[in-house]
Design a protein around this motif. Structure first.
Motif, mmCIF file in Angstrom:
data_model
loop_
_atom_site.group_PDB
_atom_site.id
_atom_site.type_symbol
_atom_site.label_atom_id
_atom_site.label_comp_id
_atom_site.label_asym_id
_atom_site.label_seq_id
_atom_site.Cartn_x
_atom_site.Cartn_y
_atom_site.Cartn_z
ATOM 1 N N UNK A 32 48.780 148.016 -24.074
ATOM 2 C CA UNK A 32 48.032 147.319 -23.032
ATOM 3 C C UNK A 32 46.569 147.046 -23.309
ATOM 4 N N UNK A 33 45.963 147.716 -24.290
ATOM 5 C CA UNK A 33 44.527 147.563 -24.509
ATOM 6 C C UNK A 33 44.123 146.173 -24.978
ATOM 7 N N UNK A 88 45.519 155.433 -20.831
ATOM 8 C CA UNK A 88 45.938 154.372 -19.908
ATOM 9 C C UNK A 88 44.861 153.284 -19.859
ATOM 10 N N UNK A 89 45.129 152.057 -20.364
ATOM 11 C CA UNK A 89 46.388 151.669 -21.005
ATOM 12 C C UNK A 89 46.442 152.168 -22.452
ATOM 13 N N UNK A 90 47.635 152.151 -23.016
ATOM 14 C CA UNK A 90 47.759 152.533 -24.416
ATOM 15 C C UNK A 90 47.007 151.569 -25.321
ATOM 16 N N UNK A 130 39.143 148.662 -19.805
ATOM 17 C CA UNK A 130 39.974 148.187 -20.907
ATOM 18 C C UNK A 130 41.347 147.853 -20.331
ATOM 19 N N UNK A 131 41.838 146.605 -20.474
ATOM 20 C CA UNK A 131 41.236 145.487 -21.193
ATOM 21 C C UNK A 131 40.450 144.519 -20.315
ATOM 22 N N UNK A 132 40.152 144.896 -19.073
ATOM 23 C CA UNK A 132 39.519 143.954 -18.157
ATOM 24 C C UNK A 132 38.220 143.372 -18.672
ATOM 25 N N UNK A 133 37.368 144.233 -19.257
ATOM 26 C CA UNK A 133 36.094 143.757 -19.801
ATOM 27 C C UNK A 133 36.051 143.813 -21.309
ATOM 28 N N UNK A 173 34.831 154.207 -29.829
ATOM 29 C CA UNK A 173 34.678 152.968 -29.066
ATOM 30 C C UNK A 173 35.201 153.129 -27.641
ATOM 31 N N UNK A 174 36.283 153.879 -27.468
ATOM 32 C CA UNK A 174 36.798 154.145 -26.122
ATOM 33 C C UNK A 174 35.745 154.892 -25.310
#
Length: 327
Positions: free
Chosen positions: A322-323, A277-279, A258-261, A247-248
């Motif tokens: 952070x994800x 980054x981010x974890x 990630x995680x912006x969108x 998925x990444x």
């Protein structure tokens, strides 16, 4: 039908004792040994390499059959099993099935031929449901996967609760369109999907789940198709570490930050999930305890074959990173 030593003896025109001596490098002439070996080839006989151990009824060998050795989860569990076996003075035969029921059947036959002391097994859902108590010549402990109730000892994660914890966290962060991509072959993925759907319903949200083979390539393709749609989810839960990796990759291919969108969460706290980054937010499984508990159950079963079947259910730990942070 299986070919036995008597069939070889008839084909060679000798006694079964002579066949045993010839195959065991006993005192027979070279000509007679060649005669017996020719009969072995002609009949397709497969000598039992464990005959000597069988006579002592103690092979001191554990079979370990895992679904995908490329999955770091199974690598870590295998290490824990091997450590426990080593401490007990036993050896381990490791087999990898790639979630293939035919290979599972092949390796179970191999374990019978090797006269193993017992087997620790992570089966596909189809194989697990077909397994019945007493159907094999050795005790079996299931790991990571469940079978029919009361058939075999098992060590599993509380999969439904773990998935629900991820949903609860995402909802608390403010996400509502939360999708899930789950493996298509195991009871584990089925339980994780059920936990996800139940938690979504509890929050008054509509679940949106898809299934694919439990590997990185399949998950990358499935997630990529979904994330390219106009009504793509704003958060995704993946049911194992390899699928999370896929998925990444899909998000990067589509240039979705990630995680912006897209928020991502999944299972297995592997080193790469922290270094990214981010974890990535993940459920950490107690892999060492799973392996150790499986060996403990197997030893207990060997000591007391008639004791009630036991199922050990362990809890995962939610590791927040952070994800899944809401922008």
């Amino acid at each position: 039908m299986s070919v036995g030593i008597r069939d070889v003896a008839r084909a060679a025109g000798v006694s079964t004792a002579t066949v045993s001596r010839a195959l065991g490098r006993g005192p027979v002439s070279d000509a007679l040994r060649e005669q017996v070996e020719a009969a072995v080839r002609a009949t397709g006989y497969r000598p039992n390499l464990s005959a000597r151990r069988l006579r002592s009824q103690a092979t001191q060998t554990i079979g370990l059959i895992v679904a995908d050795i490329r999955n770091p989860f199974f690598t870590a569990v295998s290490r824990a099993v091997e450590d426990a076996a080593y401490q007990a003075g036993m050896r381990v035969i490791l087999c990898n099935t790639d979630e293939d029921a035919e290979r599972e059947a092949l390796y179970l036959r191999l374990m019978q031929e090797e006269r193993v002391t017992g087997v620790i097994f992570a089966p596909t859902r189809a194989t697990a449901q077909a397994m019945r108590a007493g159907s094999l010549d050795f005790p079996v402990v299931l790991i990571d996967r469940s079978g029919p109730p009361g058939a075999h000892d098992s060590v599993v994660l509380d999969n439904a609760a773990a998935s629900a914890a991820l949903v609860d966290h995402l909802v608390a962060q403010g996400y509502a369109r939360i999708g899930g991509v789950f493996g298509s072959t195991s009871s584990t993925a089925q339980e994780r999907r059920a936990g996800y759907e139940a938690a979504m319903g509890r929050h008054g949200l509509e679940p949106a789940a898809r299934a694919c083979a439990p590997n990185a390539l399949a998950a990358e393709a499935e997630a990529g198709r979904w994330l390219a749609e106009d009504d793509r989810p704003e958060a995704l839960i993946l049911s194992n570490g390899l699928m999370l990796m896929g998925a990444v990759r899909a998000a990067r291919t589509l240039a979705l930050p990630i995680p912006g969108a897209l928020a991502l969460a999944g299972f297995d706290n592997e080193p790469w999930t922290e270094l990214l980054d981010p974890g990535l937010t993940v459920i950490e499984q107690p892999v060492a305890e799973i392996g150790a508990q499986a060996m403990s159950l197997l030893f207990d079963r060997l000591k007391s074959p008639d004791q009630p079947v036991r199922k050990v259910v362990l809890s995962g730990r939610t590791v927040l990173r952070g994800s899944t942070r809401k922008p």
